[in-house]
Design a protein around this motif. Structure first.
Motif, PDB file in Angstrom:
ATOM      1  N   VAL A  45      13.649   2.961  -4.609  1.00 27.38           N
ATOM      2  CA  VAL A  45      12.234   3.172  -4.306  1.00 27.38           C
ATOM      3  C   VAL A  45      11.375   2.614  -5.446  1.00 27.38           C
ATOM      4  O   VAL A  45      11.878   1.983  -6.374  1.00 27.38           O
ATOM      5  CB  VAL A  45      11.940   4.680  -4.123  1.00 27.38           C
ATOM      6  N   ALA A  46      10.072   2.857  -5.297  1.00 27.66           N
ATOM      7  CA  ALA A  46       9.069   2.490  -6.306  1.00 27.66           C
ATOM      8  C   ALA A  46       8.850   0.982  -6.335  1.00 27.66           C
ATOM      9  O   ALA A  46       9.381   0.223  -5.513  1.00 27.66           O
ATOM     10  CB  ALA A  46       9.464   3.023  -7.679  1.00 27.66           C
ATOM     11  N   GLU A  47       8.057   0.558  -7.306  1.00 26.74           N
ATOM     12  CA  GLU A  47       7.687  -0.852  -7.400  1.00 26.74           C
ATOM     13  C   GLU A  47       8.720  -1.634  -8.204  1.00 26.74           C
ATOM     14  O   GLU A  47       9.463  -1.075  -9.014  1.00 26.74           O
ATOM     15  CB  GLU A  47       6.308  -0.983  -8.056  1.00 26.74           C
ATOM     16  N   LEU A  48       8.736  -2.921  -7.981  1.00 24.38           N
ATOM     17  CA  LEU A  48       9.590  -3.792  -8.786  1.00 24.38           C
ATOM     18  C   LEU A  48       9.023  -3.883 -10.199  1.00 24.38           C
ATOM     19  O   LEU A  48       7.800  -3.833 -10.382  1.00 24.38           O
ATOM     20  CB  LEU A  48       9.659  -5.195  -8.167  1.00 24.38           C
ATOM     21  N   ASN A  60       8.968  -1.702   1.896  1.00 24.86           N
ATOM     22  CA  ASN A  60       7.571  -1.339   2.129  1.00 24.86           C
ATOM     23  C   ASN A  60       6.653  -2.113   1.196  1.00 24.86           C
ATOM     24  O   ASN A  60       5.612  -1.611   0.758  1.00 24.86           O
ATOM     25  CB  ASN A  60       7.388   0.175   1.927  1.00 24.86           C
ATOM     26  N   LEU A  61       7.040  -3.330   0.895  1.00 28.71           N
ATOM     27  CA  LEU A  61       6.247  -4.169  -0.003  1.00 28.71           C
ATOM     28  C   LEU A  61       4.960  -4.590   0.694  1.00 28.71           C
ATOM     29  O   LEU A  61       4.901  -4.698   1.924  1.00 28.71           O
ATOM     30  CB  LEU A  61       7.067  -5.385  -0.429  1.00 28.71           C
ATOM     31  N   GLU A  62       3.947  -4.854  -0.099  1.00 26.37           N
ATOM     32  CA  GLU A  62       2.648  -5.182   0.473  1.00 26.37           C
ATOM     33  C   GLU A  62       1.927  -6.187  -0.419  1.00 26.37           C
ATOM     34  O   GLU A  62       2.449  -6.641  -1.434  1.00 26.37           O
ATOM     35  CB  GLU A  62       1.798  -3.905   0.613  1.00 26.37           C
ATOM     36  N   GLY A  63       0.708  -6.522   0.003  1.00 24.30           N
ATOM     37  CA  GLY A  63      -0.102  -7.460  -0.765  1.00 24.30           C
ATOM     38  C   GLY A  63      -0.280  -8.775  -0.034  1.00 24.30           C
ATOM     39  O   GLY A  63       0.420  -9.079   0.942  1.00 24.30           O
ATOM     40  N   ASP A  64      -1.223  -9.547  -0.500  1.00 26.64           N
ATOM     41  CA  ASP A  64      -1.559 -10.844   0.085  1.00 26.64           C
ATOM     42  C   ASP A  64      -0.640 -11.911  -0.519  1.00 26.64           C
ATOM     43  O   ASP A  64      -0.846 -12.340  -1.663  1.00 26.64           O
ATOM     44  CB  ASP A  64      -3.031 -11.165  -0.195  1.00 26.64           C
ATOM     45  N   ILE A  65       0.345 -12.340   0.244  1.00 24.91           N
ATOM     46  CA  ILE A  65       1.308 -13.292  -0.328  1.00 24.91           C
ATOM     47  C   ILE A  65       0.729 -14.694  -0.450  1.00 24.91           C
ATOM     48  O   ILE A  65       1.296 -15.538  -1.155  1.00 24.91           O
ATOM     49  CB  ILE A  65       2.619 -13.342   0.485  1.00 24.91           C
ATOM     50  N   GLY A  92       4.799  -1.458  -3.097  1.00 23.23           N
ATOM     51  CA  GLY A  92       3.906  -2.169  -3.996  1.00 23.23           C
ATOM     52  C   GLY A  92       3.919  -3.670  -3.756  1.00 23.23           C
ATOM     53  O   GLY A  92       4.587  -4.179  -2.853  1.00 23.23           O
ATOM     54  N   ALA A  93       3.187  -4.377  -4.599  1.00 24.18           N
ATOM     55  CA  ALA A  93       3.075  -5.828  -4.477  1.00 24.18           C
ATOM     56  C   ALA A  93       4.197  -6.522  -5.242  1.00 24.18           C
ATOM     57  O   ALA A  93       4.802  -5.944  -6.151  1.00 24.18           O
ATOM     58  CB  ALA A  93       1.721  -6.290  -5.004  1.00 24.18           C
ATOM     59  N   LEU A  94       4.462  -7.755  -4.855  1.00 24.80           N
ATOM     60  CA  LEU A  94       5.423  -8.557  -5.613  1.00 24.80           C
ATOM     61  C   LEU A  94       4.822  -8.877  -6.977  1.00 24.80           C
ATOM     62  O   LEU A  94       3.670  -9.305  -7.066  1.00 24.80           O
ATOM     63  CB  LEU A  94       5.730  -9.868  -4.886  1.00 24.80           C
ATOM     64  N   PRO A  95       5.589  -8.656  -8.045  1.00 26.94           N
ATOM     65  CA  PRO A  95       5.040  -8.984  -9.367  1.00 26.94           C
ATOM     66  C   PRO A  95       4.819 -10.496  -9.497  1.00 26.94           C
ATOM     67  O   PRO A  95       5.742 -11.274  -9.214  1.00 26.94           O
ATOM     68  CB  PRO A  95       6.121  -8.485 -10.327  1.00 26.94           C
ATOM     69  N   PRO A  96       3.620 -10.917  -9.900  1.00 26.16           N
ATOM     70  CA  PRO A  96       3.364 -12.359 -10.059  1.00 26.16           C
ATOM     71  C   PRO A  96       4.343 -13.036 -11.001  1.00 26.16           C
ATOM     72  O   PRO A  96       4.620 -14.231 -10.867  1.00 26.16           O
ATOM     73  CB  PRO A  96       1.935 -12.392 -10.610  1.00 26.16           C
ATOM     74  N   SER A  97       4.908 -12.250 -11.947  1.00 26.55           N
ATOM     75  CA  SER A  97       5.842 -12.844 -12.910  1.00 26.55           C
ATOM     76  C   SER A  97       7.094 -13.377 -12.233  1.00 26.55           C
ATOM     77  O   SER A  97       7.808 -14.221 -12.797  1.00 26.55           O
ATOM     78  CB  SER A  97       6.229 -11.807 -13.967  1.00 26.55           C
ATOM     79  N   LEU A  98       7.372 -12.887 -11.005  1.00 27.76           N
ATOM     80  CA  LEU A  98       8.553 -13.357 -10.283  1.00 27.76           C
ATOM     81  C   LEU A  98       8.492 -14.856 -10.034  1.00 27.76           C
ATOM     82  O   LEU A  98       9.530 -15.524  -9.921  1.00 27.76           O
ATOM     83  CB  LEU A  98       8.670 -12.601  -8.961  1.00 27.76           C
TER      84      LEU A  98
END
Length: 754
Positions: free
Chosen positions: A278-281, A324-329, A303-309
């Motif tokens: 669970v939780a964010e990356l 359950n990831l989210e955000g504007d890809i 949560g959102a994908l970390p931009p550092s990825l």
């Protein structure tokens, strides 16, 4: 004199060679006791292709000796050895350092005495055999470096004392057995700190992962997938800074992925899929610059994908589906991921449009963004992905389906295209829209299901000669099933369910080349594998069951026409589809009888004829369908007894309900004896749907004619007296008739004149 000197030198040289050969032979000749041990080992094999016959065992196939004649290497991998392994025989090979009997068919167990005697063993590889039993209490020697017992039938817990002498152990692999208990993660804590590989995958290990892996300072690979592990990842695993691979999929691990993972700067493979994380990356995940394969799908990450990825420029595969990831890809910059070949973000809550930067990843072979909240249109820039073979964009809110198909048809490499559930309420791209269509020449799977598309099945689909799976279910398609559908040479899966299709079942569909016995054109060498696994049941591509497969042949040969308005008889020609496995004709308007020819479908596993207008009996020949696991004829007008003594009785009564005149097990209403006999007679009469009835009526007519004709005429031919009397009688009758007719005519004439 000179000649004599030369002769002496030549003789001396020959004597030197002979002496050297004798000495050499003496040095390398094997010990008699070890020769006997090897022969004893060979004698336990039921089929021994070893051909150990010469005197010196050091020259035998798979045997290596040291200078003193001791056997040091016994290497017989993939030699077709069969039979029981004899630990007592091999126990005498006390100088053995390398033992490799992998990829054979050996059975038996490992005895403690066998291990104790091999106290110089360094390499032990018994993988891919049929060995069983529990492990001995201890490994054989402190010199052992590699132990591979994978793909056997070992069971039980690994003894806590097993690694006591394993101070030099570098590789331990027990993958694909049935070991239970805890994973011995404390191995480095007490025994061997030089381990580089630990593989506990595909067993029955359970419980938590105990601390201790952090002490494995040299550990590079840790695998424990497909077990019953639970709990959190031990914090000290992030101290094993030389780790290059962590693979723990298909367990029940939970908790967050710690920020300390950034300590594993050598990590290239991270697979924690099918768990409960669970939780964010971690925000700084991008610091792991050597990452190549990231597989975290089927968890509860949010949560959102970390931009550092996007800094992980060595990424080859990024799979984060079913979280359950989210955000504007569309805000992410994929342009630096030049080595990315597979991107799977399915079943999350991503928004925005397809990132334009994604089209810079020229190595991409597979993109799956299905089941998110993406919108917009497919851009023509996608054509820059020349290697793209797998594209799944279904379950989003894209628009302009016709435009998308016109663009995507230019892909020559595209094998899999799923746009299911993305273009709600639009029209099926018509033939007028697809003038001069010549695209999708290599397409194997095509899905436009679940979009409420209107229109008819377009003719341009008939040009997809490599199409194998066609999914058009759950739309508003009207019109008949086109006859050309039965001409596609590779098609074996058709789903047209839940539409408004009308007309009859086309007889040409009964001649699908791929489903005809003896006409299966797909060879074993041509078995296609998807770039990304397909999750679903064999009967529905768009299902969400978690049964991943890369293999196209996972899908059963299927025809699904459920929930339409198809009418008429079920064609008897359907019996030609002998490779068909699943047939769904339920919820239509089919009438007539159940064709007896269905019994020719010997591979049939599913037969659903429910909710139609079928009448008559259930053919007793259906008893020959031995592989049926699903059968339903409910809510028709069937009558008579359910065939007795067949597997049809094993199905629930609900498979037959809604047929008031049907009787027999498993229905509660029993058949009356007279009705059973009548139904049985009717069954025989209707057998073969009228094509195999015996012409009893005509037989009796012919017999009656023969008996009547020869009974009269035959007697006249044989008996002269009867013959003369018969003809005199005929003459008298003829004279009387002539007189009567003449008198009647004359009487009528006189009355007319008067």
């Amino acid at each position: 004199m000179l000649m004599q000197a030369y002769n002496l030198m030549a003789h001396a040289f020959l004597l030197f060679l002979l002496f050297s050969y004798i000495i050499s032979t003496h040095i390398h000749a094997c010990k008699q006791t070890e020769r006997s041990s090897l022969l004893s080992f060979a004698s336990t094999l039921s089929s021994s292709p070893l051909n150990w016959t010469s005197i010196d065992c050091c020259h035998w196939k798979g045997i290596t000796c040291d200078q003193d004649g001791w056997v040091t290497h016994l290497l017989l991998p993939s030699k077709g050895l069969k039979g029981g392994i004899s630990p007592s025989a091999l126990a005498n090979l006390t100088h053995l350092t390398h033992l490799n009997l992998s990829h054979n068919s050996l059975y038996g167990s490992l005895e403690t005495q066998f291990f104790l005697s091999l106290n110089q063993l360094e390499i032990l590889d018994l993988s891919y055999n049929r060995l069983s039993g529990e492990l001995p209490l201890s490994l054989p020697s402190s010199s052992i470096r590699t132990v591979d017992l994978s793909s056997n039938h070992f069971f039980g817990a690994i003894p806590s004392s097993f690694f006591q002498q394993a101070s030099n152990l570098t590789s331990f692999n027990v993958n694909n057995n049935t070991f239970t208990g805890y994973v011995p993660s404390s191995i480095c804590l007490h025994y061997s700190s030089s381990l580089r590989l630990l593989d506990f995958s595909s067993n029955l290990f359970n419980g938590h992962l105990a601390p201790g892996l952090g002490k494995c300072s040299e550990l590079k690979v840790f695998r424990a997938s497909h077990n019953n592990l639970s709990g959190l990842l031990p914090e000290d695993i992030y101290n094993a800074t030389k780790l290059e691979e962590i693979a723990l999929p298909f367990n029940s691990l939970h908790g967050a992925i710690s920020d300390k993972i950034v300590n594993l700067t050598n990590l290239a493979i991270l697979d924690l899929s099918f768990n409960n994380f669970v939780a964010e990356l971690p925000l700084n995940l991008g610091k792991l610059s050597k990452l190549k394969f990231v597989t975290l799908d089927f968890n509860n990450l949010e949560g959102a994908l970390p931009p550092s990825l996007m800094n992980c420029t060595n990424l080859v595969e990024l799979r984060l589906g079913n979280n359950n990831l989210e955000g504007d890809i569309s805000m992410l910059d994929f342009s630096r991921l030049s080595q990315l070949t597979k991107l799977d973000l399915r079943a999350n809550n991503f928004t925005g449009t397809i990132p334009v930067s994604l089209y810079s990843c020229r190595s991409l072979k597979a993109i799956r963004l299905a089941k998110n909240h993406l919108e917009g249109q497919i851009q023509v820039e996608i054509l820059s992905l020349k290697s793209l073979s797998f594209l799944s964009l279904g379950g989003n809110r894209f628009t302009n389906l016709t435009w998308a198909v016109k663009i995507l048809m230019s892909f020559k490499s595209l094998h899999t295209l799923s746009l299911a559930g993305s273009y709600e309420g639009e029209g099926m791209p018509s033939d007028d829209d697809m003038v001069d269509f010549d695209g999708f020449q290599n397409l194997r799977l095509f899905s436009l299901a679940g979009s409420d598309l209107n229109g008819q099945i377009p003719l341009w689909l008939s040009k997809l000669k490599n199409l194998e799976l066609l999914e058009l279910g759950f739309n508003q398609i009207t019109g008949p099933i086109p006859s050309w559908l039965g001409t596609l040479p590779r098609l074996f899966y058709i789903n047209l369910s839940n539409n408004r299709i009308s007309g009859e079942f086309p007889k040409t569909l009964c001649r699908l080349p791929r489903l005809l016995y003896g006409h299966n054109i797909v060879s074993q060498a041509d078995q296609y594998e998807f770039e990304l696994p397909i999750y679903g049941r064999s009967s529905s591509i768009i299902a969400t069951q978690n049964f991943p497969t890369h293999i196209l042949d996972f899908f059963a040969a299927t025809i699904v026409l459920s929930n339409n308005n198809i009418s008429g008889d079920i064609p008897t020609e359907i019996g030609q589809l002998q490779l068909l496995q699943e047939l769904y004709l339920d919820s239509n308007n089919f009438s007539g009888v159940i064709p007896d020819q269905i019994s020719n479908l010997k591979n049939l596993e599913v037969l659903n004829l429910s909710m139609n207008l079928l009448s008559g009996i259930i053919p007793s020949s259906l008893a020959s369908l031995n592989f049926l696991r699903e059968f339903n004829t409910s809510y028709n007008n069937l009558e008579g007894p359910i065939p007795i003594g067949t597997q049809l009785q094993s199905f629930n009564a609900s498979a037959f309900e809604g047929n008031p005149k049907l009787c027999g097990v498993p229905l509660p209403n029993k058949c009356e004896p007279n009705k059973c006999i009548d139904a049985d007679n009717k069954n025989k009469k209707d057998e073969g749907n009228g094509h195999h009835q015996l012409p009893w009526f005509y037989i009796f007519v012919v017999l009656g004619f023969i008996v009547g004709f020869w009974g009269v005429c035959g007697s006249l031919v044989i008996n002269n007296t009867w013959r003369y009397a018969y003809f005199r009688f005929i003459d008298n009758v003829q004279d009387r008739l002539y007189v009567m007719v003449t008198v009647c005519i004359n009487t009528m004439k006189r009355r007319l004149r008067g």
